[in-house]
Design a protein around this motif. Sequence first.
Motif, PDB file in Angstrom:
ATOM      1  N   SER A   5       0.830  -1.196   0.000  1.00 52.64           N
ATOM      2  CA  SER A   5       0.000   0.000   0.000  1.00 52.64           C
ATOM      3  C   SER A   5       0.872   1.256   0.000  1.00 52.64           C
ATOM      4  O   SER A   5       0.529   2.264  -0.592  1.00 52.64           O
ATOM      5  N   ARG A   6       2.010   1.175   0.655  1.00 53.09           N
ATOM      6  CA  ARG A   6       2.939   2.305   0.641  1.00 53.09           C
ATOM      7  C   ARG A   6       3.481   2.494  -0.773  1.00 53.09           C
ATOM      8  O   ARG A   6       3.605   3.624  -1.255  1.00 53.09           O
ATOM      9  N   SER A   7       3.769   1.409  -1.447  1.00 56.76           N
ATOM     10  CA  SER A   7       4.258   1.464  -2.818  1.00 56.76           C
ATOM     11  C   SER A   7       3.193   2.062  -3.737  1.00 56.76           C
ATOM     12  O   SER A   7       3.495   2.874  -4.602  1.00 56.76           O
ATOM     13  N   THR A   8       1.943   1.670  -3.548  1.00 53.16           N
ATOM     14  CA  THR A   8       0.846   2.209  -4.345  1.00 53.16           C
ATOM     15  C   THR A   8       0.705   3.708  -4.092  1.00 53.16           C
ATOM     16  O   THR A   8       0.521   4.492  -5.027  1.00 53.16           O
ATOM     17  N   ARG A   9       0.792   4.105  -2.831  1.00 56.14           N
ATOM     18  CA  ARG A   9       0.689   5.525  -2.491  1.00 56.14           C
ATOM     19  C   ARG A   9       1.847   6.306  -3.100  1.00 56.14           C
ATOM     20  O   ARG A   9       1.654   7.417  -3.605  1.00 56.14           O
ATOM     21  N   ASP A  10       3.066   5.760  -3.063  1.00 57.25           N
ATOM     22  CA  ASP A  10       4.226   6.412  -3.669  1.00 57.25           C
ATOM     23  C   ASP A  10       4.017   6.613  -5.169  1.00 57.25           C
ATOM     24  O   ASP A  10       4.341   7.666  -5.722  1.00 57.25           O
ATOM     25  N   ILE A  11       3.435   5.629  -5.803  1.00 59.28           N
ATOM     26  CA  ILE A  11       3.159   5.726  -7.244  1.00 59.28           C
ATOM     27  C   ILE A  11       2.123   6.818  -7.504  1.00 59.28           C
ATOM     28  O   ILE A  11       2.253   7.616  -8.431  1.00 59.28           O
ATOM     29  N   GLU A  12       1.077   6.871  -6.646  1.00 56.02           N
ATOM     30  CA  GLU A  12       0.047   7.901  -6.813  1.00 56.02           C
ATOM     31  C   GLU A  12       0.627   9.293  -6.627  1.00 56.02           C
ATOM     32  O   GLU A  12       0.319  10.217  -7.382  1.00 56.02           O
ATOM     33  N   SER A  17       2.496  14.325  -8.986  1.00 54.03           N
ATOM     34  CA  SER A  17       3.605  15.263  -9.175  1.00 54.03           C
ATOM     35  C   SER A  17       3.938  15.428 -10.660  1.00 54.03           C
ATOM     36  O   SER A  17       4.150  16.545 -11.141  1.00 54.03           O
ATOM     37  N   LEU A  18       3.972  14.290 -11.350  1.00 56.68           N
ATOM     38  CA  LEU A  18       4.257  14.348 -12.792  1.00 56.68           C
ATOM     39  C   LEU A  18       3.145  15.072 -13.548  1.00 56.68           C
ATOM     40  O   LEU A  18       3.419  15.808 -14.496  1.00 56.68           O
ATOM     41  N   GLN A  19       1.899  14.882 -13.126  1.00 51.78           N
ATOM     42  CA  GLN A  19       0.783  15.573 -13.781  1.00 51.78           C
ATOM     43  C   GLN A  19       0.901  17.075 -13.580  1.00 51.78           C
ATOM     44  O   GLN A  19       0.684  17.860 -14.506  1.00 51.78           O
ATOM     45  N   ALA A  20       1.261  17.490 -12.372  1.00 50.39           N
ATOM     46  CA  ALA A  20       1.452  18.923 -12.104  1.00 50.39           C
ATOM     47  C   ALA A  20       2.606  19.467 -12.939  1.00 50.39           C
ATOM     48  O   ALA A  20       2.523  20.562 -13.504  1.00 50.39           O
ATOM     49  N   ASP A  21       3.696  18.692 -13.024  1.00 49.70           N
ATOM     50  CA  ASP A  21       4.829  19.102 -13.857  1.00 49.70           C
ATOM     51  C   ASP A  21       4.407  19.211 -15.317  1.00 49.70           C
ATOM     52  O   ASP A  21       4.813  20.139 -16.021  1.00 49.70           O
ATOM     53  N   LEU A  22       3.607  18.257 -15.763  1.00 46.73           N
ATOM     54  CA  LEU A  22       3.143  18.262 -17.147  1.00 46.73           C
ATOM     55  C   LEU A  22       2.347  19.532 -17.444  1.00 46.73           C
ATOM     56  O   LEU A  22       2.569  20.190 -18.458  1.00 46.73           O
ATOM     57  N   SER A  23       1.452  19.895 -16.549  1.00 45.15           N
ATOM     58  CA  SER A  23       0.650  21.106 -16.748  1.00 45.15           C
ATOM     59  C   SER A  23       1.541  22.345 -16.779  1.00 45.15           C
ATOM     60  O   SER A  23       1.391  23.218 -17.635  1.00 45.15           O
ATOM     61  N   ARG A  24       2.467  22.432 -15.833  1.00 40.46           N
ATOM     62  CA  ARG A  24       3.378  23.575 -15.762  1.00 40.46           C
ATOM     63  C   ARG A  24       4.250  23.647 -17.015  1.00 40.46           C
ATOM     64  O   ARG A  24       4.419  24.713 -17.607  1.00 40.46           O
ATOM     65  N   LEU A  25       4.762  22.503 -17.445  1.00 35.39           N
ATOM     66  CA  LEU A  25       5.624  22.481 -18.627  1.00 35.39           C
ATOM     67  C   LEU A  25       4.848  22.816 -19.900  1.00 35.39           C
ATOM     68  O   LEU A  25       5.377  23.451 -20.813  1.00 35.39           O
TER      69      LEU A  25
END
Length: 163
Positions: A5-12, A17-25
């Motif tokens: 579950s920790r691994s799943t949360r890390d992936i989420e 974070s990547l989605q936010a970076d994508l929007s900013r970029l």
Amino acid sequence: MLPASRSTRDIEVTAESLQADLSRLELQRRALERELAAVVAHLDTVQRALGALKVGMASPTAAPASEAAPETAGGAARRRVTGPAQAATRRRAGTERTYGRLTEQILEYFAQVGDVDVRARDVAVALGRATDSGSINAVRSTLDRLVGTSRVRRSGRGLYRAG
């Protein structure tokens, strides 16, 4: 089960974070594309001006009789054109003056209004230009070029102020 579950949360978290970076970029990419378009337009203007100056310096004020074209009914033969590049430079010379005139009009407008936030539409109206989207976009593009050269500054979303 805790590690899974920790691994799943890390992936989420990573995905968010990547989605936010994508929007900013994506926003940054669009801004850079606009800036590049302004630079390319300015480069084209400078190249045309330089070409016109070279043509003006190379050709005498009066064409020699051997190079003068005969008169025709349309009057086009009165223009002395010695090559396709010079003809293209002459055709584009009119738009170059309009671009410079709009820039100067906008700078004069900002000198008059002082330290006030204005929209591109306000500037277009004040300059007596049409208020259709094309005319307003031309003013907005010029304003963006002026922001890029620090002659005007952006004071908020869609707002401009004297630099």
